[in-house]
Design an enzyme around this catalytic site. Sequence first.
Site, PDB file in Angstrom:
ATOM      1  N   GLY B 321     -15.014  -7.547   2.526  1.00 48.46           N
ATOM      2  CA  GLY B 321     -14.608  -7.435   1.119  1.00 48.46           C
ATOM      3  C   GLY B 321     -13.939  -6.094   0.862  1.00 48.46           C
ATOM      4  O   GLY B 321     -12.942  -6.008   0.136  1.00 48.46           O
ATOM      5  N   TRP B 324     -10.542  -6.140   2.397  1.00 46.15           N
ATOM      6  CA  TRP B 324      -9.618  -6.965   1.604  1.00 46.15           C
ATOM      7  C   TRP B 324      -8.836  -6.086   0.613  1.00 46.15           C
ATOM      8  O   TRP B 324      -7.665  -6.322   0.342  1.00 46.15           O
ATOM      9  CB  TRP B 324     -10.424  -8.025   0.841  1.00 46.15           C
ATOM     10  CG  TRP B 324      -9.599  -8.810  -0.145  1.00 46.15           C
ATOM     11  CD1 TRP B 324      -8.848  -9.917   0.117  1.00 46.15           C
ATOM     12  CD2 TRP B 324      -9.423  -8.544  -1.540  1.00 46.15           C
ATOM     13  NE1 TRP B 324      -8.228 -10.358  -1.020  1.00 46.15           N
ATOM     14  CE2 TRP B 324      -8.563  -9.531  -2.061  1.00 46.15           C
ATOM     15  CE3 TRP B 324      -9.916  -7.575  -2.405  1.00 46.15           C
ATOM     16  CZ2 TRP B 324      -8.186  -9.574  -3.392  1.00 46.15           C
ATOM     17  CZ3 TRP B 324      -9.534  -7.619  -3.736  1.00 46.15           C
ATOM     18  CH2 TRP B 324      -8.686  -8.606  -4.219  1.00 46.15           C
ATOM     19  N   HIS B 325      -9.498  -5.064   0.083  1.00 49.38           N
ATOM     20  CA  HIS B 325      -8.839  -4.198  -0.897  1.00 49.38           C
ATOM     21  C   HIS B 325      -7.712  -3.396  -0.269  1.00 49.38           C
ATOM     22  O   HIS B 325      -6.747  -3.021  -0.930  1.00 49.38           O
ATOM     23  CB  HIS B 325      -9.843  -3.237  -1.538  1.00 49.38           C
ATOM     24  CG  HIS B 325     -10.739  -3.907  -2.514  1.00 49.38           C
ATOM     25  ND1 HIS B 325     -11.917  -4.487  -2.149  1.00 49.38           N
ATOM     26  CD2 HIS B 325     -10.620  -4.100  -3.847  1.00 49.38           C
ATOM     27  CE1 HIS B 325     -12.494  -5.013  -3.223  1.00 49.38           C
ATOM     28  NE2 HIS B 325     -11.728  -4.794  -4.270  1.00 49.38           N
ATOM     29  N   GLY B 326      -7.843  -3.092   0.996  1.00 48.25           N
ATOM     30  CA  GLY B 326      -6.788  -2.318   1.646  1.00 48.25           C
ATOM     31  C   GLY B 326      -7.250  -1.859   3.006  1.00 48.25           C
ATOM     32  O   GLY B 326      -8.449  -1.845   3.308  1.00 48.25           O
ATOM     33  N   PHE B 477      -3.504  -4.346  -4.297  1.00 44.47           N
ATOM     34  CA  PHE B 477      -4.284  -5.157  -3.362  1.00 44.47           C
ATOM     35  C   PHE B 477      -3.644  -6.518  -3.163  1.00 44.47           C
ATOM     36  O   PHE B 477      -4.108  -7.357  -2.481  1.00 44.47           O
ATOM     37  CB  PHE B 477      -5.734  -5.312  -3.856  1.00 44.47           C
ATOM     38  CG  PHE B 477      -6.387  -3.983  -4.165  1.00 44.47           C
ATOM     39  CD1 PHE B 477      -6.181  -2.900  -3.317  1.00 44.47           C
ATOM     40  CD2 PHE B 477      -7.161  -3.804  -5.289  1.00 44.47           C
ATOM     41  CE1 PHE B 477      -6.762  -1.669  -3.605  1.00 44.47           C
ATOM     42  CE2 PHE B 477      -7.749  -2.582  -5.570  1.00 44.47           C
ATOM     43  CZ  PHE B 477      -7.541  -1.514  -4.727  1.00 44.47           C
TER      44      PHE B 477
END
Lengths: 369, 477
Positions: B321, B324-326, B477
């Site tokens: 997770g 996923w943001h970066g 994102f």
Amino acid sequence: MLILIPIIAMLALEFVVPGKKKVCARFFLLVLGGVIFVFLLLRSFLPASLVDPEGEAVLRVQSQVQYLLKHKGWQEHPVIILVGSSATQYGVNGRALEQLLIQEGLPVTVLQFSLSGANHFERLFMLRLFLEEIGAEHREELKKAPTLLLSEVFDAYDESPLYLFKKEAYTRRAITWFEPTQAWASYQAWRASGRDKEISYWTLWEHVLLNRFAVGSFSSLELPKYNKQIEPFFPLTGTKKTFHYNEVEKEFREAGPSPLFQQLYPGWKSYYQALFQEMGGVVTSLGFYALPTLEPQRRAYQDAFAASLPAHTTMLGPASREVMNSLLDEKNWFDGVHPQGQGAVLVTRWLAQEIFEKWSDLIETRWEL
Amino acid sequence: MIFTTIPFFFFLVIVLASYWMLPSDRWRHPFLLFANFFFYGWWDWRFTALLAAIILISYLAGKWIEKAEPGSSCRKYFMMVACTLLLGVLGYFKYTNFFLGSLRGLIEETGGRVAWTTLKIILPAGISFYIFQAISYIVTVYRGKLVAERSIVKLGVYLSFFPHLVAGPIIHAPTFLPQLAQKRFFDAAFFVEGARKFALGFLYKAVFADHLAAVVNPIFSTPSTQTPLTLFGGCLGFYGQIYFDFAGYSLMAIGVANLLGYTLPDNFNFPYRATSLVDFWHRWHISLSTWLRDYLYIPLGGNRCSLPRNYVNIIVTMLLGGLWHGASWNYLLWGGIHGVALCCNHAWKKISQSRPILPKSVAWLLTQAVVFCCWIPFRAATLQDTLLIFQQFGKGFLKLGDLLVNHMPLSPSKMAFPWLLVVLPLFFDMAFNGSQRLREHWRFHSTMMLYGIIAVALLVGLLFMPSGTVNFIYFQF
């Protein structure tokens, strides 16, 4: 504490819910449109000095209005209005200029509307605001005084009428001066300049909307201070880090006769026309002034401007070679265009001398298009 | 196109007017698809091809999965290939440079030399959001919980729906696709509710978040020159900024969807009222946490396994997770801390057998302290900055001890940070808007007043928003 206003709006949006009356989208849109209409209507009656009381242009105008109205008997002498950009803001001390002229036997009141980075249309905005602020009665008195308008000649603003707009876009300053009346004139000047690829048409019209909706008027989240004033003369001290005086002086000395411009940048013509429309009814005479500069290219433009001066106008400057030689000292310059310290004193004296010498031309030439 | 700009205002007015004037959904769906692509292309038209490719991959994968026998390996194969392809696209755009850079660093650290450099890759706006939605569609069809969409236009509308295209909420296929099958009627109450949500989101974003951004950004850009107190203020500012920014955007997205007659689920539920981390993740970025639960945590085994394995699943889910943001170590750290903290929360629940041992206020304080600390790596530019900020906090804490012992007064200059700008909006939003009891008790019923309040709130937003455009944090994102 202005932050409480959006907080109240936020709470109201959560706590107020539809009542017994059936929700009607048409009626909602009508209310929404009505509120926006009333807002725009109110906005159209509010002068910029109320909408953006702490705007840079507004603060300068306020100080000049106060200065004029405090000046007893100003109606009995000519009024000189100086309008320019950073070259004037850092180079000309309006108060000192006034004293010098009085000492020479010319009783005048000098008003200075100078703002660093102000293009032609931001200057026009300042002038319009000034006329609004002094009111109809004083406008008539200005006409009788008589009033002389002196406009600074600076190539960058003639070449690109929206000079620095791209950099300043979406700031409060750009939004404040971009009033609908300004928009059309600046749009025409910008098209005529042939530099219309630099900024999109959309950006210009967007600014008109931002202006009409007063976007960001309370963005400081503090209660605005009305009647705050800023003096239009800012003396500079020291030298710009990127400025190498010796190189510039060498270049200046080596520069031969100015390379002549074939024609002036077209941008200034629309400014000239807009200026006449705005000020023609109040100002009796128009003059241009070109302040001393060490940059040969800028000087060349000043020469070209003086050579093709519009009819019914007078030109002050460009400074002669002797004057320039007397200014050649590192201590006098912040950079190639802006004087500092003693430099500003010398430039102010030079301008006073120019006004004094060309006074009869200035006062007798009636401005006509 | 950013929701708080004039181009979006014109776009929205034209789309709404045209959309509701069209005679039926037969015309509305293609129109909406066109509007979605126009919206996405406004940012960079070249990436509309990428969006079209994602729609096509999802459409074909859905059809082939459905055609294959249920339970057959072929069905699984199609699903795996499509998901790998989609994750491959995401990986290329988002993680290539991170892995190349990290590998390079590792090799150079061990004395080796490499000739390659990082690539110049532009990250398409919102790629993580629409790819996750595409995966949601494919996996749901594979699980047999949804019939593959026959119309590529409808699938395209779902995947590229402009209100949530670039920054979520992530809409699960079973939530949205059935809405496209239903006949759409104009519902005035729903329309006004959409306008209300949009206005509320506008205030969150344009006023509260953007003002905080102006204070927070300079602090995080030069953390080494800041005092511990200013750094604390900056972190507190970001704690508020990210909530108002993302919750504001989500509300505007949900509001716009409502204006078009569609329902999007809530993405935030006053997360800073949470009294445990589990509770926090039920309230924060709900669409992402639900996606991670359904498509990652549960397939990994969820909680139907041994306790250690369950904890591993939680940590892996949160790490991914974070990623996923970066692609950065900071996001991994953020996910990692949340993962470990969630495990602690679950363990604590087991020990206390779900009976509250701590007073609610202490539980709230502990939860928010963890959330607050986690936002530091999330916002800091580098891992070094994160460590520096924590180091400064440590120093500040020691100084605070000094202060208490020696009774030194705080100098006014050190208190110059606009604390009220952070605290007041958060307090009023969490304490009043977030309280169901207060909302029910103080609710005021007036249709006319609601109309006026929406209009006035929009104008207040315009007057108070800082001039200039500040991007939504989640756009990256």
